[in-house]
Each structure stands twice: as C-alpha cells, then as structure tokens.
Design a protein around this motif. Sequence first.
Motif, PDB file in Angstrom:
ATOM      1  N   ASN A  55       9.216 -20.523  20.839  1.00 36.70           N
ATOM      2  CA  ASN A  55      10.413 -19.687  20.734  1.00 36.70           C
ATOM      3  C   ASN A  55      11.649 -20.545  20.527  1.00 36.70           C
ATOM      4  N   LYS A  71      10.457 -10.495  30.677  1.00 30.25           N
ATOM      5  CA  LYS A  71      10.494 -11.429  29.545  1.00 30.25           C
ATOM      6  C   LYS A  71      11.156 -10.742  28.349  1.00 30.25           C
ATOM      7  N   PHE A  72      11.231 -11.463  27.227  1.00 28.93           N
ATOM      8  CA  PHE A  72      11.997 -10.965  26.092  1.00 28.93           C
ATOM      9  C   PHE A  72      11.130 -10.662  24.874  1.00 28.93           C
ATOM     10  N   ASP A  73      11.570  -9.644  24.131  1.00 26.54           N
ATOM     11  CA  ASP A  73      10.887  -9.236  22.906  1.00 26.54           C
ATOM     12  C   ASP A  73      11.942  -8.979  21.832  1.00 26.54           C
ATOM     13  N   THR A 113      17.975  -9.247  21.442  1.00 27.09           N
ATOM     14  CA  THR A 113      16.748  -9.619  22.142  1.00 27.09           C
ATOM     15  C   THR A 113      16.676  -8.756  23.387  1.00 27.09           C
ATOM     16  N   SER A 171      14.511  -6.652  26.758  1.00 23.29           N
ATOM     17  CA  SER A 171      13.476  -6.729  27.783  1.00 23.29           C
ATOM     18  C   SER A 171      13.216  -5.318  28.295  1.00 23.29           C
ATOM     19  N   TYR A 200       3.994 -13.367  27.651  1.00 25.90           N
ATOM     20  CA  TYR A 200       4.816 -14.422  27.054  1.00 25.90           C
ATOM     21  C   TYR A 200       5.961 -13.809  26.255  1.00 25.90           C
ATOM     22  N   ASP A 201       7.035 -14.585  26.090  1.00 29.56           N
ATOM     23  CA  ASP A 201       8.218 -14.136  25.355  1.00 29.56           C
ATOM     24  C   ASP A 201       7.963 -14.106  23.850  1.00 29.56           C
ATOM     25  N   VAL A 219      10.731 -14.270  20.907  1.00 30.48           N
ATOM     26  CA  VAL A 219      12.116 -14.367  20.454  1.00 30.48           C
ATOM     27  C   VAL A 219      12.100 -14.815  18.994  1.00 30.48           C
TER      28      VAL A 219
END
Length: 421
Positions: free
Chosen positions: A131, A216-218, A251, A253, A382-383, A385
């Motif tokens: 990422n 986490k981020f998507d 981004t 979450s 898992y992220d 990004v």
Amino acid sequence: MPSAIVAGATGILGREIVFELSRSPQQWPTVHALSRSKKEEYPNNVIHHHIDLQSSASEMASSLQNVRCEYVFFAAYLQKDSEQENWDVNGALMSNFLEALVTTGAMRDVKRILLVTGAKQYGVHLGAVKNPMLESDPWLTGPEWPPNFYYNQQNILREFCSTHNKEWTVTYPNDVIGYAYGNFMNLALAIAIYASVTRELGQELVFPGAPEFYTKFDSFTSSKLHAEFCAWAALEPRAANEAFNVVNGDTESWQNLWPKVASRFDVKVKPDQFASAAGAWTKVIKDRLPASLTSHGDKNQPTSTPLYKKPPVSAIAPSVGLEGHPITTQSNLVKQIDLVQWAQREDVKSAWQTIAKRDSVREDALEKATWDFLQFVLSRDYDLVISMSKARKAGWTGYVDSWESLDGAFTELEKNGVVPT
C-alpha cells in the motif's frame, strides 16, 4: 462526432458507461450497446445489439456487420471456477471480439480501445498487498503465482494495438458501488438486503466480516464515476497507452460506513458486535493461523479461511525491507457471520418473503444477491489503499464521496423495486 461500442453493456460498469455516453448525444451521437440479453431501456442514441461474446470471431462478425465506431469500451467478462479458466475464457472473449471488428472492417475507424479490468491486477484476491497500490507495481507473474486473466487481456490488447496501430487505455477499479441487478460483484444489493432483513427480524446490525478489517481501510469505485472517467480517458491524449487506477478519491473504513448503513435502514449497530469474538480474534492476530477457528456454540464466533499461500506483498518484501514482517505471512478471510449460510436460513427467507409481499419488491433478490462476494470484501484482514496520483497528473479531477455513492446505489435499488424504501 465519435461513435462508440460498449461490450458488456448490462454489467455494473458497462451499463454506466452506456448511460454516461448517452447523456451527451452531441458528443456521442451513436452508442452501440452489446450484451447477450436486453435488460435496459436505453436512450434514443443507443442501439442495442444482442450478441454472445463467447461465440467465435466469425459468428460475432456476422452480428456486427453494420456496426462502426471510433472508440471501443470493453467491459465484459465471465466469472469461472478456476483462475486458469478465467484466463482462457476471458482472453478468448476479448481476442475473438477484436478479430470480429477486423473481419467486418470496423477496426479501420477505431482510434482507441479502453479495457475495464480491476484491482485484481494487484492480487487483492490473494492476500495482503503493498500500500498504496500504484500502476507501476510489478505484475505477479511466474510459476509461483496463479494465472491472472487481467494480465492476459492486457497483453492481448497491447499486442493487438501494436499490430493494428491503435491506442489503448486500461482501468483498475476496486470494490465497485453501483446498480446492476444480479451482477456478480454487486455490494449494494447484498448490504441492503442484509440490513432490511435484520430490521425485519428485530435485531441489531452485526458486521459480518473480519473484526480487524472493520478499522482497516478500503478504496471503492463508484460505477458512475468510473463511467465518467472512461468517457474522459477515451478522448484524453495523456491517457493514450496507459493504465489507470480508478477509485473515488477517498479512503474509507467500515467503522465509518457501517453506522451510516444502519441509520439508513433504521437499525442500530450492535454496540458489542465484536465482544464475543474477542478471544478468538486475538488469537488470529497473534498467530495468523490458516486453520479454521471453531465456534463453540457462539454464532458470532469468527471462522478463518486461508487465502493464497503467500500474499502479494511478499513479492517485493526484500526490496522494501519487509522480509520477515508478519504482513508477508499468509492472509485470511475472517467472518463473524457466514453470509452464504445466513441467506439460506429459514427465518431469513421468511422475513424477506414478508418484506417482498408487504413492500412489493423482488422476492428473488435474496437468492440473486452476491453473498459470497460481499463476504469476501468484508472478511479480508488487510488494507486496500489505491493511489489516484497518476490519473490526477494526467488531468483527471473526478471525485465522489464513497458513502454518498453507496447511499445513491441504495436509492436506485429502491426506485427499481428491488429493496424496500
């Protein structure tokens, strides 16, 4: 004025490309929409063609004899059971279609071919990735990696365009938000049904995926924004012979989105939705074991399913100083609630039948929703990004708030009588 062909015109991304082009009849006076079946009522400047992209090049050529265009948008694909099948079938889908346009003579007028792929480009389906994801990241090729049909399609396209002196552009969207009834990758429909049934059952809304992924981020892609990008990129000189990430620009979450989903459907998020999973989840984080965790009678106890034996980030681990880091070990899908099984429960079916009859919505939507895809999206640990820097440098300024795009997709599902208002 340019004309266009959109292959895969009823998919979640192809559908919006058709409508985006059709909104500008002075710029795009003729849009040829290609699909196996007609599911849409198109504007007057759209000509729909029934065509089976699985047929041979000669058979397709017979169906496309009088079709001419300057720009081709290829958004068609078929989901198969194995990666090798995906490689073979989707590669043939594209190469046969391009050859059909050569056979009819239509290719002589074509200036640029735009191929729609996705973030599977980076191996997001295999495990943790580097990422942020950049278009310059190395491809996961070689015998140690499973086949990736996006690589095959891109190689076919580049070789074809080199041979025929044409320009190409490729897009990499991710976790698409949009409307397309029965589409394989339709997040909004499954989320809407899950929330609606939860409300009908008088329950609180529990996040069904990985407790870790909740924070986490998507990076999401609005199908409408993606269509706007495609219309821009087809005509933009700086987009020629380039591949671009196409995501919303924010981004997100689920710790931010999930309460908004709950409020939208008039339910409450379960305050301690991860409490019963705490012990088991601590073990997952600590040991990252691929073996499935057992339930011990708690329906919200998480289960873990291992992904590919090594995650994509491991390919570049030595060069970025991540060798031996926990992120380079096998990733997992962790689910609190198995959505595929949930959708088959008798109380869920009964609740949806009640909703369908009372609110006059599609009763078959429950079985048509893509529960396995939603489960995958929510269960990663898992992220994800994705950088938009390359597109920004090329002049693209489009942006959409991911919650607003998800809310808009819910509204569209409501207006089309698929889910209750």
